[in-house]
Scaffold this motif. Structure first.
Motif, PDB file in Angstrom:
ATOM      1  N   TYR A 140       9.018   2.964   9.496  1.00  0.00           N
ATOM      2  CA  TYR A 140       8.601   2.564   8.143  1.00  0.00           C
ATOM      3  C   TYR A 140       9.756   2.747   7.163  1.00  0.00           C
ATOM      4  O   TYR A 140      10.086   1.836   6.385  1.00  0.00           O
ATOM      5  CB  TYR A 140       7.395   3.394   7.710  1.00  0.00           C
ATOM      6  CG  TYR A 140       6.853   3.039   6.340  1.00  0.00           C
ATOM      7  CD1 TYR A 140       5.776   2.162   6.209  1.00  0.00           C
ATOM      8  CD2 TYR A 140       7.414   3.579   5.182  1.00  0.00           C
ATOM      9  CE1 TYR A 140       5.284   1.834   4.951  1.00  0.00           C
ATOM     10  CE2 TYR A 140       6.929   3.259   3.927  1.00  0.00           C
ATOM     11  CZ  TYR A 140       5.863   2.382   3.813  1.00  0.00           C
ATOM     12  OH  TYR A 140       5.377   2.053   2.563  1.00  0.00           O
ATOM     13  N   ARG A 141      10.384   3.906   7.202  1.00  0.00           N
ATOM     14  CA  ARG A 141      11.439   4.197   6.232  1.00  0.00           C
ATOM     15  C   ARG A 141      12.713   3.421   6.524  1.00  0.00           C
ATOM     16  O   ARG A 141      13.409   2.985   5.603  1.00  0.00           O
ATOM     17  CB  ARG A 141      11.686   5.706   6.198  1.00  0.00           C
ATOM     18  CG  ARG A 141      10.470   6.441   5.636  1.00  0.00           C
ATOM     19  CD  ARG A 141      10.618   7.948   5.630  1.00  0.00           C
ATOM     20  NE  ARG A 141       9.423   8.572   5.076  1.00  0.00           N
ATOM     21  CZ  ARG A 141       9.233   9.888   4.987  1.00  0.00           C
ATOM     22  NH1 ARG A 141      10.172  10.725   5.419  1.00  0.00           N
ATOM     23  NH2 ARG A 141       8.117  10.374   4.474  1.00  0.00           N
ATOM     24  N   ALA A 142      13.031   3.229   7.815  1.00  0.00           N
ATOM     25  CA  ALA A 142      14.202   2.424   8.162  1.00  0.00           C
ATOM     26  C   ALA A 142      14.004   0.982   7.725  1.00  0.00           C
ATOM     27  O   ALA A 142      14.923   0.337   7.200  1.00  0.00           O
ATOM     28  CB  ALA A 142      14.468   2.500   9.660  1.00  0.00           C
ATOM     29  N   PRO A 169       0.849  -1.200   0.000  1.00  0.00           N
ATOM     30  CA  PRO A 169       0.000   0.000   0.000  1.00  0.00           C
ATOM     31  C   PRO A 169       0.878   1.242   0.000  1.00  0.00           C
ATOM     32  O   PRO A 169       2.057   1.181   0.356  1.00  0.00           O
ATOM     33  CB  PRO A 169      -0.786  -0.135   1.309  1.00  0.00           C
ATOM     34  CG  PRO A 169       0.097  -0.955   2.194  1.00  0.00           C
ATOM     35  CD  PRO A 169       0.822  -1.907   1.287  1.00  0.00           C
ATOM     36  N   PRO A 170       0.349   2.381  -0.386  1.00  0.00           N
ATOM     37  CA  PRO A 170       1.151   3.607  -0.382  1.00  0.00           C
ATOM     38  C   PRO A 170       1.550   3.989   1.041  1.00  0.00           C
ATOM     39  O   PRO A 170       0.831   3.705   1.999  1.00  0.00           O
ATOM     40  CB  PRO A 170       0.223   4.654  -1.002  1.00  0.00           C
ATOM     41  CG  PRO A 170      -1.168   4.120  -0.780  1.00  0.00           C
ATOM     42  CD  PRO A 170      -1.041   2.635  -0.854  1.00  0.00           C
ATOM     43  N   GLU A 171       2.695   4.643   1.168  1.00  0.00           N
ATOM     44  CA  GLU A 171       3.126   5.115   2.474  1.00  0.00           C
ATOM     45  C   GLU A 171       2.112   6.146   2.976  1.00  0.00           C
ATOM     46  O   GLU A 171       1.631   6.986   2.201  1.00  0.00           O
ATOM     47  CB  GLU A 171       4.509   5.761   2.384  1.00  0.00           C
ATOM     48  CG  GLU A 171       5.014   6.287   3.727  1.00  0.00           C
ATOM     49  CD  GLU A 171       6.387   6.928   3.625  1.00  0.00           C
ATOM     50  OE1 GLU A 171       6.839   7.490   4.634  1.00  0.00           O
ATOM     51  OE2 GLU A 171       6.998   6.873   2.535  1.00  0.00           O
ATOM     52  N   PRO A 172       1.754   6.107   4.260  1.00  0.00           N
ATOM     53  CA  PRO A 172       0.804   7.092   4.796  1.00  0.00           C
ATOM     54  C   PRO A 172       1.319   8.517   4.617  1.00  0.00           C
ATOM     55  O   PRO A 172       2.516   8.768   4.547  1.00  0.00           O
ATOM     56  CB  PRO A 172       0.718   6.724   6.280  1.00  0.00           C
ATOM     57  CG  PRO A 172       1.107   5.278   6.338  1.00  0.00           C
ATOM     58  CD  PRO A 172       2.138   5.105   5.265  1.00  0.00           C
ATOM     59  N   ARG A 173       0.383   9.450   4.544  1.00  0.00           N
ATOM     60  CA  ARG A 173       0.755  10.861   4.496  1.00  0.00           C
ATOM     61  C   ARG A 173       1.168  11.326   5.889  1.00  0.00           C
ATOM     62  O   ARG A 173       0.743  10.769   6.899  1.00  0.00           O
ATOM     63  CB  ARG A 173      -0.412  11.713   3.996  1.00  0.00           C
ATOM     64  CG  ARG A 173      -0.897  11.333   2.594  1.00  0.00           C
ATOM     65  CD  ARG A 173      -1.929  12.356   2.104  1.00  0.00           C
ATOM     66  NE  ARG A 173      -3.025  12.528   3.055  1.00  0.00           N
ATOM     67  CZ  ARG A 173      -4.128  11.770   3.081  1.00  0.00           C
ATOM     68  NH1 ARG A 173      -4.272  10.779   2.198  1.00  0.00           N
ATOM     69  NH2 ARG A 173      -5.085  12.007   3.963  1.00  0.00           N
ATOM     70  N   ASP A 174       1.970  12.360   5.939  1.00  0.00           N
ATOM     71  CA  ASP A 174       2.476  12.835   7.225  1.00  0.00           C
ATOM     72  C   ASP A 174       1.368  13.268   8.176  1.00  0.00           C
ATOM     73  O   ASP A 174       1.519  13.190   9.396  1.00  0.00           O
ATOM     74  CB  ASP A 174       3.444  14.002   7.012  1.00  0.00           C
ATOM     75  CG  ASP A 174       4.751  13.541   6.399  1.00  0.00           C
ATOM     76  OD1 ASP A 174       4.973  12.308   6.319  1.00  0.00           O
ATOM     77  OD2 ASP A 174       5.555  14.405   5.993  1.00  0.00           O
TER      78      ASP A 174
END
Length: 326
Positions: free
Chosen positions: A167-169, A107-112
Protein backbone atom coordinates in the motif's frame (compact mmCIF):
# COMPACT_ATOMS: atom_id res chain seq x y z
CA UNK A 1 14.07 -23.57 -23.03
CA UNK A 2 10.66 -25.22 -23.36
CA UNK A 3 8.33 -26.17 -20.53
CA UNK A 4 9.02 -29.90 -20.75
CA UNK A 5 12.77 -29.35 -20.37
CA UNK A 6 12.13 -27.10 -17.39
CA UNK A 7 9.99 -29.69 -15.67
CA UNK A 8 12.57 -32.39 -16.31
CA UNK A 9 15.30 -30.27 -14.79
CA UNK A 10 13.17 -29.46 -11.77
CA UNK A 11 12.73 -33.16 -10.95
CA UNK A 12 15.79 -34.72 -12.68
CA UNK A 13 16.80 -36.99 -9.80
CA UNK A 14 13.43 -37.41 -8.15
CA UNK A 15 11.58 -40.76 -8.36
CA UNK A 16 7.97 -40.88 -9.45
CA UNK A 17 6.01 -39.68 -6.37
CA UNK A 18 3.32 -41.63 -4.57
CA UNK A 19 0.29 -40.09 -2.83
CA UNK A 20 2.15 -39.71 0.48
CA UNK A 21 5.01 -37.88 -1.16
CA UNK A 22 2.61 -35.56 -2.96
CA UNK A 23 0.66 -34.56 0.15
CA UNK A 24 2.99 -31.73 1.33
CA UNK A 25 3.13 -30.20 -2.15
CA UNK A 26 -0.63 -30.45 -2.52
CA UNK A 27 -1.03 -28.66 0.81
CA UNK A 28 1.37 -25.88 -0.22
CA UNK A 29 -0.51 -25.37 -3.46
CA UNK A 30 -3.80 -25.24 -1.57
CA UNK A 31 -2.38 -22.63 0.82
CA UNK A 32 -1.00 -20.60 -2.07
CA UNK A 33 -4.40 -20.56 -3.78
CA UNK A 34 -6.03 -19.37 -0.55
CA UNK A 35 -3.61 -16.46 -0.34
CA UNK A 36 -1.66 -17.54 2.76
CA UNK A 37 -0.76 -15.04 5.44
CA UNK A 38 1.20 -12.67 3.20
CA UNK A 39 -0.04 -10.06 0.78
CA UNK A 40 0.56 -12.10 -2.38
CA UNK A 41 3.21 -14.61 -3.38
CA UNK A 42 5.57 -13.14 -5.96
CA UNK A 43 8.62 -15.07 -7.06
CA UNK A 44 7.20 -18.48 -6.23
CA UNK A 45 4.02 -17.53 -8.06
CA UNK A 46 6.02 -16.33 -11.04
CA UNK A 47 8.04 -19.54 -11.34
CA UNK A 48 4.80 -21.46 -11.68
CA UNK A 49 3.27 -18.95 -14.06
CA UNK A 50 6.40 -18.66 -16.21
CA UNK A 51 6.15 -22.34 -17.01
CA UNK A 52 3.01 -21.36 -18.91
CA UNK A 53 0.99 -24.37 -19.88
CA UNK A 54 3.24 -26.62 -17.78
CA UNK A 55 1.32 -25.25 -14.79
CA UNK A 56 -1.70 -27.14 -16.06
CA UNK A 57 0.39 -30.30 -16.14
CA UNK A 58 1.63 -29.59 -12.63
CA UNK A 59 -1.91 -29.15 -11.33
CA UNK A 60 -3.59 -31.93 -13.29
CA UNK A 61 -0.81 -34.49 -13.62
CA UNK A 62 2.06 -33.92 -11.19
CA UNK A 63 -0.29 -33.42 -8.26
CA UNK A 64 -2.94 -35.68 -9.75
CA UNK A 65 -5.59 -33.07 -9.04
CA UNK A 66 -8.15 -30.83 -10.70
CA UNK A 67 -9.10 -27.30 -9.74
CA UNK A 68 -12.69 -26.74 -8.75
CA UNK A 69 -14.75 -24.20 -10.68
CA UNK A 70 -17.00 -22.33 -8.26
CA UNK A 71 -19.66 -19.95 -9.61
CA UNK A 72 -19.34 -16.34 -8.59
CA UNK A 73 -21.49 -13.23 -8.66
CA UNK A 74 -21.83 -11.06 -11.75
CA UNK A 75 -21.37 -7.33 -11.65
CA UNK A 76 -24.05 -4.80 -12.44
CA UNK A 77 -22.83 -2.06 -14.75
CA UNK A 78 -23.55 1.63 -14.19
CA UNK A 79 -24.66 2.71 -17.68
CA UNK A 80 -22.50 5.85 -17.68
CA UNK A 81 -19.32 3.79 -17.32
CA UNK A 82 -20.26 0.94 -19.65
CA UNK A 83 -21.24 3.34 -22.43
CA UNK A 84 -17.88 5.10 -22.21
CA UNK A 85 -15.82 1.93 -22.33
CA UNK A 86 -13.12 2.02 -25.02
CA UNK A 87 -11.29 -1.22 -25.84
CA UNK A 88 -9.53 0.00 -28.97
CA UNK A 89 -6.05 -0.14 -27.45
CA UNK A 90 -4.00 -0.02 -24.23
CA UNK A 91 -3.55 3.75 -24.25
CA UNK A 92 -7.26 4.39 -24.81
CA UNK A 93 -8.46 1.85 -22.24
CA UNK A 94 -5.89 2.40 -19.51
CA UNK A 95 -5.81 6.18 -19.71
CA UNK A 96 -9.60 6.28 -19.55
CA UNK A 97 -9.43 4.00 -16.51
CA UNK A 98 -6.86 6.35 -14.96
CA UNK A 99 -9.10 9.36 -15.60
CA UNK A 100 -11.95 7.61 -13.82
CA UNK A 101 -9.89 6.56 -10.81
CA UNK A 102 -8.26 9.96 -10.34
CA UNK A 103 -11.68 11.30 -9.43
CA UNK A 104 -12.42 8.56 -6.89
CA UNK A 105 -12.37 9.28 -3.17
CA UNK A 106 -9.56 7.44 -1.41
CA UNK A 107 -10.66 5.51 1.70
CA UNK A 108 -8.47 5.88 4.79
CA UNK A 109 -5.47 3.59 5.08
CA UNK A 110 -6.34 0.52 7.21
CA UNK A 111 -5.17 0.44 10.81
CA UNK A 112 -2.27 -1.84 11.63
CA UNK A 113 -4.52 -4.13 13.71
CA UNK A 114 -7.11 -4.59 10.95
CA UNK A 115 -7.34 -7.54 8.56
CA UNK A 116 -7.71 -7.77 4.79
CA UNK A 117 -10.40 -10.21 3.71
CA UNK A 118 -10.40 -11.60 0.17
CA UNK A 119 -12.35 -14.32 -1.59
CA UNK A 120 -11.20 -15.91 -4.83
CA UNK A 121 -12.47 -18.38 -7.40
CA UNK A 122 -10.01 -20.70 -9.16
CA UNK A 123 -11.21 -21.87 -12.57
CA UNK A 124 -10.71 -25.25 -14.20
CA UNK A 125 -8.23 -25.27 -17.08
CA UNK A 126 -10.36 -24.92 -20.24
CA UNK A 127 -8.59 -27.06 -22.84
CA UNK A 128 -10.28 -27.45 -26.23
CA UNK A 129 -8.16 -30.43 -27.30
CA UNK A 130 -9.15 -32.25 -24.13
CA UNK A 131 -6.79 -33.29 -21.36
CA UNK A 132 -7.36 -36.06 -18.87
CA UNK A 133 -8.70 -34.67 -15.61
CA UNK A 134 -7.80 -36.55 -12.45
CA UNK A 135 -9.13 -36.12 -8.95
CA UNK A 136 -9.70 -32.69 -7.51
CA UNK A 137 -8.04 -30.19 -5.24
CA UNK A 138 -10.19 -28.37 -2.75
CA UNK A 139 -9.25 -24.85 -1.84
CA UNK A 140 -10.57 -22.38 0.69
CA UNK A 141 -11.76 -19.29 -1.22
CA UNK A 142 -11.77 -17.01 1.84
CA UNK A 143 -8.53 -15.71 3.34
CA UNK A 144 -7.48 -13.08 5.86
CA UNK A 145 -4.13 -11.31 6.23
CA UNK A 146 -3.20 -8.83 8.92
CA UNK A 147 -2.61 -5.39 7.45
CA UNK A 148 0.25 -4.48 9.81
CA UNK A 149 2.32 -7.66 9.66
CA UNK A 150 5.58 -6.77 11.42
CA UNK A 151 6.93 -10.32 11.22
CA UNK A 152 6.43 -10.46 7.47
CA UNK A 153 7.98 -7.04 6.96
CA UNK A 154 11.02 -7.97 9.05
CA UNK A 155 11.81 -10.85 6.67
CA UNK A 156 13.84 -9.23 3.88
CA UNK A 157 14.93 -12.52 2.29
CA UNK A 158 12.59 -12.12 -0.67
CA UNK A 159 10.19 -9.66 -2.29
CA UNK A 160 6.98 -11.10 -0.80
CA UNK A 161 5.77 -7.93 0.87
CA UNK A 162 3.02 -7.35 3.39
CA UNK A 163 -0.19 -5.58 2.43
CA UNK A 164 0.93 -2.48 4.34
CA UNK A 165 4.28 -2.41 2.50
CA UNK A 166 2.57 -2.69 -0.88
CA UNK A 167 0.00 0.00 0.00
CA UNK A 168 2.67 2.49 1.01
CA UNK A 169 5.04 1.61 -1.83
CA UNK A 170 2.20 2.03 -4.32
CA UNK A 171 1.11 5.33 -2.78
CA UNK A 172 4.67 6.61 -3.23
CA UNK A 173 5.05 5.65 -6.90
CA UNK A 174 6.20 8.57 -9.09
CA UNK A 175 3.99 10.33 -11.61
CA UNK A 176 6.41 9.88 -14.52
CA UNK A 177 5.59 6.55 -16.28
CA UNK A 178 9.22 5.63 -17.00
CA UNK A 179 10.25 6.35 -13.41
CA UNK A 180 7.26 4.40 -12.11
CA UNK A 181 8.13 1.33 -14.18
CA UNK A 182 11.73 1.52 -13.00
CA UNK A 183 10.55 1.61 -9.39
CA UNK A 184 8.35 -1.44 -10.00
CA UNK A 185 11.41 -3.32 -11.27
CA UNK A 186 13.28 -2.30 -8.14
CA UNK A 187 10.44 -3.56 -5.95
CA UNK A 188 10.22 -6.83 -7.89
CA UNK A 189 13.67 -7.79 -9.23
CA UNK A 190 14.15 -10.20 -12.12
CA UNK A 191 13.95 -13.87 -11.26
CA UNK A 192 17.54 -15.14 -11.25
CA UNK A 193 16.81 -18.40 -9.43
CA UNK A 194 17.93 -20.48 -12.39
CA UNK A 195 14.75 -22.58 -12.14
CA UNK A 196 12.94 -20.82 -14.94
CA UNK A 197 13.82 -19.15 -18.22
CA UNK A 198 15.30 -15.66 -17.93
CA UNK A 199 12.59 -13.02 -18.01
CA UNK A 200 12.95 -9.89 -20.08
CA UNK A 201 12.79 -6.42 -18.56
CA UNK A 202 9.29 -5.99 -19.96
CA UNK A 203 8.10 -9.32 -18.55
CA UNK A 204 9.61 -8.44 -15.18
CA UNK A 205 7.80 -5.10 -15.23
CA UNK A 206 4.43 -6.56 -16.21
CA UNK A 207 4.78 -9.19 -13.49
CA UNK A 208 5.52 -6.51 -10.91
CA UNK A 209 2.56 -4.42 -12.02
CA UNK A 210 0.34 -7.49 -11.78
CA UNK A 211 1.51 -8.19 -8.21
CA UNK A 212 0.86 -4.60 -7.16
CA UNK A 213 -2.63 -4.56 -8.66
CA UNK A 214 -3.54 -7.84 -6.96
CA UNK A 215 -3.03 -6.26 -3.55
CA UNK A 216 -5.95 -4.74 -1.63
CA UNK A 217 -6.54 -1.99 -0.73
CA UNK A 218 -4.70 0.49 -2.95
CA UNK A 219 -5.10 4.29 -3.23
CA UNK A 220 -7.16 5.02 -6.39
CA UNK A 221 -4.77 7.80 -7.50
CA UNK A 222 -1.85 5.38 -7.27
CA UNK A 223 -3.71 2.80 -9.37
CA UNK A 224 -4.36 5.55 -11.93
CA UNK A 225 -0.60 6.19 -12.16
CA UNK A 226 0.00 2.45 -12.60
CA UNK A 227 -2.50 2.29 -15.46
CA UNK A 228 -0.93 5.25 -17.26
CA UNK A 229 2.52 3.70 -16.92
CA UNK A 230 1.29 0.26 -17.97
CA UNK A 231 -0.07 1.74 -21.20
CA UNK A 232 3.50 2.73 -22.17
CA UNK A 233 5.04 -0.71 -21.59
CA UNK A 234 6.03 -2.41 -24.89
CA UNK A 235 3.96 -5.47 -25.72
CA UNK A 236 0.95 -4.58 -23.58
CA UNK A 237 -2.38 -4.97 -25.36
CA UNK A 238 -6.16 -5.07 -24.90
CA UNK A 239 -8.25 -7.95 -26.23
CA UNK A 240 -10.67 -5.57 -27.95
CA UNK A 241 -13.64 -7.32 -26.35
CA UNK A 242 -14.71 -8.27 -22.85
CA UNK A 243 -13.70 -11.73 -21.58
CA UNK A 244 -15.08 -13.96 -18.82
CA UNK A 245 -13.20 -14.41 -15.56
CA UNK A 246 -13.19 -17.59 -13.46
CA UNK A 247 -16.43 -16.45 -11.78
CA UNK A 248 -18.21 -15.94 -15.10
CA UNK A 249 -18.12 -12.14 -14.95
CA UNK A 250 -17.27 -9.83 -17.83
CA UNK A 251 -13.82 -8.28 -17.60
CA UNK A 252 -11.34 -6.12 -19.50
CA UNK A 253 -8.23 -8.15 -20.36
CA UNK A 254 -4.91 -6.28 -20.32
CA UNK A 255 -2.51 -8.67 -22.01
CA UNK A 256 1.14 -9.39 -22.66
CA UNK A 257 2.62 -12.44 -24.40
CA UNK A 258 5.06 -14.51 -22.36
CA UNK A 259 7.73 -15.44 -24.89
CA UNK A 260 8.81 -19.07 -24.90
CA UNK A 261 5.70 -20.29 -23.05
CA UNK A 262 3.11 -20.31 -25.88
CA UNK A 263 0.92 -18.18 -23.59
CA UNK A 264 -0.02 -14.66 -22.61
CA UNK A 265 -0.64 -13.25 -19.16
CA UNK A 266 -3.89 -11.32 -18.77
CA UNK A 267 -4.67 -8.88 -15.96
CA UNK A 268 -8.45 -8.63 -15.63
CA UNK A 269 -10.10 -5.33 -14.75
CA UNK A 270 -13.72 -4.41 -14.08
CA UNK A 271 -15.42 -2.68 -17.05
CA UNK A 272 -17.58 -0.84 -14.53
CA UNK A 273 -15.11 0.76 -12.13
CA UNK A 274 -11.71 -0.42 -13.49
CA UNK A 275 -10.74 -2.25 -10.30
CA UNK A 276 -8.68 -5.43 -10.32
CA UNK A 277 -10.74 -8.60 -10.89
CA UNK A 278 -8.22 -11.39 -11.42
CA UNK A 279 -5.80 -12.96 -13.87
CA UNK A 280 -5.66 -15.55 -16.64
CA UNK A 281 -3.07 -17.34 -18.73
CA UNK A 282 -4.27 -18.02 -22.29
CA UNK A 283 -2.60 -20.22 -24.92
CA UNK A 284 -1.52 -18.25 -28.00
CA UNK A 285 -0.62 -21.12 -30.36
CA UNK A 286 -1.28 -24.83 -30.72
CA UNK A 287 1.33 -27.11 -29.16
CA UNK A 288 1.76 -30.41 -27.36
CA UNK A 289 3.84 -31.59 -24.43
CA UNK A 290 4.51 -35.03 -23.02
CA UNK A 291 4.59 -36.07 -19.40
CA UNK A 292 7.81 -35.32 -17.49
CA UNK A 293 10.42 -38.06 -17.36
CA UNK A 294 9.56 -40.71 -14.79
CA UNK A 295 5.81 -40.14 -15.04
CA UNK A 296 3.19 -41.85 -17.17
CA UNK A 297 0.13 -40.34 -18.76
CA UNK A 298 -1.27 -38.97 -21.99
CA UNK A 299 0.38 -36.12 -23.87
CA UNK A 300 -1.08 -32.72 -23.11
CA UNK A 301 -2.48 -30.95 -26.17
CA UNK A 302 -3.04 -27.22 -26.07
CA UNK A 303 -4.96 -25.14 -28.59
CA UNK A 304 -4.82 -21.39 -29.13
CA UNK A 305 -7.44 -19.86 -26.85
CA UNK A 306 -7.15 -22.49 -24.10
CA UNK A 307 -7.19 -21.07 -20.57
CA UNK A 308 -4.63 -22.83 -18.40
CA UNK A 309 -4.75 -20.61 -15.30
CA UNK A 310 -7.68 -18.48 -14.19
CA UNK A 311 -8.26 -16.75 -10.86
CA UNK A 312 -10.99 -14.27 -9.99
CA UNK A 313 -11.19 -12.13 -6.87
CA UNK A 314 -14.86 -11.97 -5.99
CA UNK A 315 -14.66 -10.01 -2.74
CA UNK A 316 -12.21 -7.80 -0.86
CA UNK A 317 -12.69 -5.73 2.27
CA UNK A 318 -10.99 -4.30 5.35
CA UNK A 319 -12.35 -5.97 8.50
CA UNK A 320 -11.60 -5.74 12.21
CA UNK A 321 -10.90 -9.40 12.97
CA UNK A 322 -9.71 -12.58 11.30
CA UNK A 323 -12.72 -14.64 10.25
CA UNK A 324 -14.95 -11.59 9.85
CA UNK A 325 -16.69 -11.04 6.52
CA UNK A 326 -18.25 -7.82 5.24
Amino acid sequence: MDELTQLRELRADVPAPDRAALAPGRQRLTEAMAGGGRARRTRADWRIASLGAAAAITAAALLGTQLLDTPGPRGTAPATIASNLDLSGPAETLNRAADFLEGATAPPEPRDNQWIYTSVVIGNPALKAGSEQMGEIRYEPDSWSRYGNAAAEKDQSDDDRSTREIYRATAGLPEDPAALLAEVRRLYPADTSGQSRPESKEEQTFRGLSVLLESYPLPPAAVARIYRAMATLPGVGITGHLVKDAAGREAIAVTRDEKGTHERREILLSPYDYTYMGLRFVVTENYETKMPEGMQGPAQKFTAGDITISEARTAAAVVDAKGEKP
